[in-house]
Design a protein around this motif. Sequence first.
Motif, PDB file in Angstrom:
ATOM      1  N   UNK A  23      31.608  16.579 -23.853  1.00 38.48           N
ATOM      2  CA  UNK A  23      30.616  16.089 -22.896  1.00 38.48           C
ATOM      3  C   UNK A  23      29.902  14.875 -23.469  1.00 38.48           C
ATOM      4  N   UNK A  24      29.752  13.850 -22.641  1.00 36.99           N
ATOM      5  CA  UNK A  24      29.041  12.632 -23.017  1.00 36.99           C
ATOM      6  C   UNK A  24      27.943  12.409 -21.986  1.00 36.99           C
ATOM      7  N   UNK A  25      26.719  12.104 -22.474  1.00 38.29           N
ATOM      8  CA  UNK A  25      25.598  11.952 -21.552  1.00 38.29           C
ATOM      9  C   UNK A  25      24.648  10.846 -21.965  1.00 38.29           C
ATOM     10  N   UNK A  26      23.797  10.460 -21.024  1.00 39.40           N
ATOM     11  CA  UNK A  26      22.787   9.434 -21.252  1.00 39.40           C
ATOM     12  C   UNK A  26      21.496   9.864 -20.579  1.00 39.40           C
ATOM     13  N   UNK A  27      20.383   9.795 -21.303  1.00 41.96           N
ATOM     14  CA  UNK A  27      19.061  10.121 -20.774  1.00 41.96           C
ATOM     15  C   UNK A  27      18.170   8.889 -20.842  1.00 41.96           C
ATOM     16  N   UNK A  28      17.390   8.661 -19.762  1.00 40.61           N
ATOM     17  CA  UNK A  28      16.504   7.496 -19.704  1.00 40.61           C
ATOM     18  C   UNK A  28      15.159   7.914 -19.140  1.00 40.61           C
ATOM     19  N   UNK A  29      14.193   8.302 -20.001  1.00 44.26           N
ATOM     20  CA  UNK A  29      12.847   8.643 -19.533  1.00 44.26           C
ATOM     21  C   UNK A  29      12.047   7.372 -19.185  1.00 44.26           C
ATOM     22  N   UNK A  30      11.303   7.452 -18.077  1.00 45.50           N
ATOM     23  CA  UNK A  30      10.411   6.377 -17.638  1.00 45.50           C
ATOM     24  C   UNK A  30       8.987   6.912 -17.649  1.00 45.50           C
ATOM     25  N   UNK A  31       8.083   6.222 -18.347  1.00 36.95           N
ATOM     26  CA  UNK A  31       6.686   6.645 -18.433  1.00 36.95           C
ATOM     27  C   UNK A  31       5.823   5.692 -17.603  1.00 36.95           C
ATOM     28  N   UNK A  32       4.758   6.261 -17.023  1.00 40.12           N
ATOM     29  CA  UNK A  32       3.934   5.499 -16.085  1.00 40.12           C
ATOM     30  C   UNK A  32       2.862   4.697 -16.798  1.00 40.12           C
ATOM     31  N   UNK A  33       2.084   5.354 -17.678  1.00 36.97           N
ATOM     32  CA  UNK A  33       0.946   4.671 -18.290  1.00 36.97           C
ATOM     33  C   UNK A  33       0.865   5.045 -19.777  1.00 36.97           C
ATOM     34  N   UNK A  34       1.089   4.086 -20.638  1.00 35.51           N
ATOM     35  CA  UNK A  34       1.544   2.722 -20.326  1.00 35.51           C
ATOM     36  C   UNK A  34       3.014   2.731 -19.933  1.00 35.51           C
ATOM     37  N   UNK A  35       3.417   1.732 -19.192  1.00 34.88           N
ATOM     38  CA  UNK A  35       4.799   1.657 -18.723  1.00 34.88           C
ATOM     39  C   UNK A  35       5.750   1.540 -19.910  1.00 34.88           C
ATOM     40  N   UNK A  36       6.745   2.410 -19.919  1.00 37.91           N
ATOM     41  CA  UNK A  36       7.700   2.402 -21.031  1.00 37.91           C
ATOM     42  C   UNK A  36       8.990   3.074 -20.573  1.00 37.91           C
ATOM     43  N   UNK A  37      10.049   2.754 -21.265  1.00 39.45           N
ATOM     44  CA  UNK A  37      11.348   3.370 -21.001  1.00 39.45           C
ATOM     45  C   UNK A  37      12.064   3.556 -22.332  1.00 39.45           C
ATOM     46  N   UNK A  38      12.754   4.655 -22.470  1.00 42.04           N
ATOM     47  CA  UNK A  38      13.568   4.919 -23.663  1.00 42.04           C
ATOM     48  C   UNK A  38      14.952   5.358 -23.207  1.00 42.04           C
ATOM     49  N   UNK A  39      15.929   5.209 -24.066  1.00 46.31           N
ATOM     50  CA  UNK A  39      17.299   5.613 -23.740  1.00 46.31           C
ATOM     51  C   UNK A  39      17.896   6.359 -24.940  1.00 46.31           C
ATOM     52  N   UNK A  40      18.597   7.437 -24.631  1.00 41.10           N
ATOM     53  CA  UNK A  40      19.235   8.255 -25.666  1.00 41.10           C
ATOM     54  C   UNK A  40      20.664   8.565 -25.245  1.00 41.10           C
ATOM     55  N   UNK A  41      21.576   8.294 -26.138  1.00 41.48           N
ATOM     56  CA  UNK A  41      22.983   8.623 -25.907  1.00 41.48           C
ATOM     57  C   UNK A  41      23.302   9.921 -26.644  1.00 41.48           C
ATOM     58  N   UNK A  42      24.017  10.805 -25.968  1.00 47.45           N
ATOM     59  CA  UNK A  42      24.342  12.096 -26.585  1.00 47.45           C
ATOM     60  C   UNK A  42      25.788  12.476 -26.297  1.00 47.45           C
ATOM     61  N   UNK A  43      26.360  13.203 -27.223  1.00 46.48           N
ATOM     62  CA  UNK A  43      27.735  13.702 -27.080  1.00 46.48           C
ATOM     63  C   UNK A  43      27.847  15.027 -27.810  1.00 46.48           C
ATOM     64  N   UNK A  44      28.673  15.906 -27.295  1.00 47.96           N
ATOM     65  CA  UNK A  44      28.916  17.191 -27.947  1.00 47.96           C
ATOM     66  C   UNK A  44      30.328  17.654 -27.630  1.00 47.96           C
ATOM     67  N   UNK A  45      30.846  18.538 -28.488  1.00 46.19           N
ATOM     68  CA  UNK A  45      32.238  18.976 -28.352  1.00 46.19           C
ATOM     69  C   UNK A  45      32.358  20.423 -28.823  1.00 46.19           C
ATOM     70  N   UNK A  46      33.038  21.248 -28.004  1.00 48.72           N
ATOM     71  CA  UNK A  46      33.312  22.630 -28.390  1.00 48.72           C
ATOM     72  C   UNK A  46      34.536  22.693 -29.283  1.00 48.72           C
ATOM     73  N   UNK A  47      34.325  22.923 -30.573  1.00 47.69           N
ATOM     74  CA  UNK A  47      35.422  22.904 -31.536  1.00 47.69           C
ATOM     75  C   UNK A  47      36.241  24.190 -31.442  1.00 47.69           C
TER      76      UNK A  47
END
Length: 327
Positions: free
Chosen positions: A115-139
């Motif tokens: 599984x490959x995913x991307x998260x992007x939180x948006x904050x209101x005050x103060x205005x901000x955005x962050x991005x996180x890339x994630x991946x996981x695998x069932x071995x």
Amino acid sequence: MTLLRACAQRPFPALLCAAGLAFALIPTPAAAQDDPDEVSDEDEDEDDDEVMEFDAVPMDRPSGEVPTGATETPVPPKEFDAPPEIVEETGPPPPRVYPVELALRPVALLPGVAEVGLDAPLFVSPAAVTTTLRARYGVIDHLELGLRYGIVAADEDGGVSGKTVGIDITGPITDWVAAQLTVPILLDPFAMGITLGAPLKFHLGRSLGLFFGRDLVSVRVSKFVPSIDDPRVNRGLLAALDTNTTVSRGDLRFIGGIIYQIQPNLAVTADGGVVAPDFRGESAQVPLGGTVTWSPLSALDLAARLGFADLGDGDTFGLTFGAAARL
């Protein structure tokens, strides 16, 4: 020959000789009978057809004694013409399929699923955005490996490069409980921590799911426990170390939630709990939020979360968009 010559020399005796010779050539009755030791096939067939008859002789048995076999149940003979029994051959069980329903998913990925995913939180005050890339695998059945990377954060003060990696190791014990180890590392400058958890995941029927126990305790190893999801937090901690300000040694997190499956591809989640920074209850934080997850495809999730990182701090209110694809 001598007898014939004698008969020829004397006529009268010749008549007697002729009569004697004729009488000698006539077979006797005893000679005409067959050899008593030779038996014809017809005689053998007649002997076989004869039925041997025996007179029944009563047997005296002790009083009350049951003859052997009198109480046994005879087993019917096997029918040779009966069709052979058909034995169904059972092959290997079908492979497990990762559920589309969020409430029914196990605590970790199945073996062979990535599984490959991307998260992007948006904050209101103060205005901000962050991005996180994630991946996981069932071995295998009892091992899932994951990797997260904080890419970038941007706010009113400018952009901040993430430079933070999180190594996730999850060991499922069953489908509903696992052991978790996460190692967050800030690459430049170096800082590291350790996070332990015991993720639990239950489902009640096909519509309700409960979860609890991820990221229970975090402990610093070097400098502080880096934040994987928000590089702005790491920037603030580094600034505190430059001024010789004491930073948190770690924290306790008791976060859980409930999942309601509206449709097989649509679910809503409510989560909340308590976080104790630096292991102190007087500065406890109360995260609270709700998430809608939609799966347009069996291998694709789209999610949106609205809530607070700390209910007592309005600046932590934000909207997070996420997407995940399974391979």
